[in-house]
Design an enzyme around this catalytic site. Structure first.
Site, PDB file in Angstrom:
ATOM      1  N   PRO A 139       0.790  -1.233   0.000  1.00 26.46           N
ATOM      2  CA  PRO A 139       0.000   0.000   0.000  1.00 26.46           C
ATOM      3  C   PRO A 139       0.827   1.291   0.000  1.00 26.46           C
ATOM      4  CG  PRO A 139      -0.118  -1.103   2.146  1.00 26.46           C
ATOM      5  CD  PRO A 139       0.538  -2.056   1.189  1.00 26.46           C
ATOM      6  N   ASN A 140       0.325   2.216  -0.781  1.00 24.32           N
ATOM      7  CA  ASN A 140       0.868   3.586  -0.904  1.00 24.32           C
ATOM      8  C   ASN A 140       2.166   3.667  -1.704  1.00 24.32           C
ATOM      9  OD1 ASN A 140      -1.240   4.799   0.726  1.00 24.32           O
ATOM     10  ND2 ASN A 140      -0.282   3.747   2.433  1.00 24.32           N
ATOM     11  N   ARG A 199       5.029  10.758  -2.878  1.00 26.37           N
ATOM     12  CA  ARG A 199       4.692  10.577  -1.464  1.00 26.37           C
ATOM     13  C   ARG A 199       5.900  10.911  -0.575  1.00 26.37           C
ATOM     14  NH1 ARG A 199       4.671   4.575   1.250  1.00 26.37           N
ATOM     15  NH2 ARG A 199       3.918   5.208   3.285  1.00 26.37           N
ATOM     16  N   TYR A 239      10.978   9.051   1.003  1.00 28.09           N
ATOM     17  CA  TYR A 239      10.981   7.988  -0.014  1.00 28.09           C
ATOM     18  C   TYR A 239      11.611   8.406  -1.341  1.00 28.09           C
ATOM     19  CZ  TYR A 239       7.804   5.878   3.352  1.00 28.09           C
ATOM     20  OH  TYR A 239       7.273   5.353   4.504  1.00 28.09           O
ATOM     21  N   ASN A 248       8.048  -5.432  -0.553  1.00 25.71           N
ATOM     22  CA  ASN A 248       7.931  -4.289   0.338  1.00 25.71           C
ATOM     23  C   ASN A 248       6.443  -4.166   0.620  1.00 25.71           C
ATOM     24  OD1 ASN A 248       7.780  -1.913   1.696  1.00 25.71           O
ATOM     25  ND2 ASN A 248       9.019  -0.723   0.254  1.00 25.71           N
ATOM     26  N   ALA A 259       3.030  -0.627   5.080  1.00 25.85           N
ATOM     27  CA  ALA A 259       2.527  -0.700   6.460  1.00 25.85           C
ATOM     28  C   ALA A 259       1.986  -2.082   6.818  1.00 25.85           C
ATOM     29  CB  ALA A 259       1.456   0.362   6.668  1.00 25.85           C
ATOM     30  N   GLU A 273      12.642  -9.347   2.170  1.00 31.84           N
ATOM     31  CA  GLU A 273      11.829  -8.179   2.558  1.00 31.84           C
ATOM     32  C   GLU A 273      12.653  -6.913   2.349  1.00 31.84           C
ATOM     33  OE1 GLU A 273      10.671  -8.451   6.644  1.00 31.84           O
ATOM     34  OE2 GLU A 273       9.625  -6.527   6.632  1.00 31.84           O
ATOM     35  N   HIS A 297      12.677  -2.518   2.666  1.00 31.83           N
ATOM     36  CA  HIS A 297      12.089  -1.218   3.023  1.00 31.83           C
ATOM     37  C   HIS A 297      12.990  -0.130   2.471  1.00 31.83           C
ATOM     38  CE1 HIS A 297       9.028  -2.982   5.522  1.00 31.83           C
ATOM     39  NE2 HIS A 297       9.953  -3.781   6.013  1.00 31.83           N
ATOM     40  N   ARG A 338      12.753   5.129  12.729  1.00 35.03           N
ATOM     41  CA  ARG A 338      11.473   5.859  12.643  1.00 35.03           C
ATOM     42  C   ARG A 338      10.583   5.520  13.848  1.00 35.03           C
ATOM     43  NH1 ARG A 338       9.096   5.312   6.758  1.00 35.03           N
ATOM     44  NH2 ARG A 338       7.827   7.030   7.576  1.00 35.03           N
TER      45      ARG A 338
HETATM   46  C1  DQA Z   1       8.105   1.284   4.039  1.00 38.35           C
HETATM   47  C2  DQA Z   1       8.137   1.557   5.537  1.00 38.35           C
HETATM   48  C3  DQA Z   1       6.775   1.327   6.137  1.00 38.35           C
HETATM   49  O1  DQA Z   1       6.810   1.575   7.537  1.00 38.35           O
HETATM   50  C4  DQA Z   1       5.776   2.270   5.524  1.00 38.35           C
HETATM   51  O2  DQA Z   1       4.491   2.024   6.037  1.00 38.35           O
HETATM   52  C5  DQA Z   1       5.773   2.202   4.032  1.00 38.35           C
HETATM   53  C6  DQA Z   1       7.062   2.118   3.345  1.00 38.35           C
HETATM   54  C7  DQA Z   1       9.471   1.604   3.381  1.00 38.35           C
HETATM   55  O3  DQA Z   1       9.666   1.133   2.267  1.00 38.35           O
HETATM   56  O4  DQA Z   1      10.282   2.319   3.948  1.00 38.35           O
HETATM   57  O5  DQA Z   1       4.747   2.304   3.387  1.00 38.35           O
HETATM   58  O6  DQA Z   1       7.850  -0.097   3.831  1.00 38.35           O
END
Ligand code: DQA
Length: 140
Positions: A9-10, A17, A22, A71, A74, A95, A97, A104
């Site tokens: 998501p997102n 964003r 990011y 990735n 959240a 995984e 990020h 954070r």
């Molecule tokens: C994320 C870190 C997560 O905490 C966050 O909710 C994201 C992006 C990252 O790639 O840094 O959506 O996965």
């Protein structure tokens, strides 16, 4: 080597964003770079904001691809269902990020997924995906 990159998501908003966290590059721009830099990988990209669609994709590729880079955004911090999906398949999962989640908020410092992955790469910006890809080549 067939590798699926799955974003949660997102992450469709990368480049727009919170660019201070990011970055300014969209995933489409980054994928063009990645595919040309590492042509030995056959990369399939999938993104969804919907938890069940991410699970369906993991099931779809998780018995035939050489690797999955995920990735889960959240959902990494909330989803037992995604963790179960990763535990259920036999394709190795890395995984990823983009941000350093350990620098954070507290709620980002736990991932339900990590236990079922080969490992995680965190905090190298979009380069995290490149490092994850290379891990499939070097760590057999
Ligand atoms: C994320 C870190 C997560 O905490 C966050 O909710 C994201 C992006 C990252 O790639 O840094 O959506 O996965």
């Amino acid at each position: 080597m067939k590798i699926a990159i799955i974003n949660g998501p997102n992450l469709n908003l990368l480049g727009k964003r919170e660019p201070e966290i990011y970055g300014h590059t969209s995933m489409n721009e980054y994928l063009i770079y990645l595919k040309s830099k590492l042509p030995q990988f056959q990369i399939e990209y999938f993104q969804s904001n919907v938890e069940g669609e991410l699970i369906n994709k993991i099931h779809e590729v998780g018995f035939s691809y050489h690797g999955i880079i995920i990735n889960a955004g959240a959902y990494s911090h909330t989803s037992i269902a995604l963790a179960d999906a990763i535990a259920a398949i036999n394709t190795p999962v890395v995984e990823v990020h983009i941000s350093n989640v350990f620098a954070r908020e507290d709620f980002r410092q736990q991932s339900y997924l990590t236990k079922y992955t080969k490992g995680s790469i965190t905090g190298f910006g979009l380069q995290s995906y490149e490092l994850a890809l290379l891990s499939f080549e070097t760590l057999k």
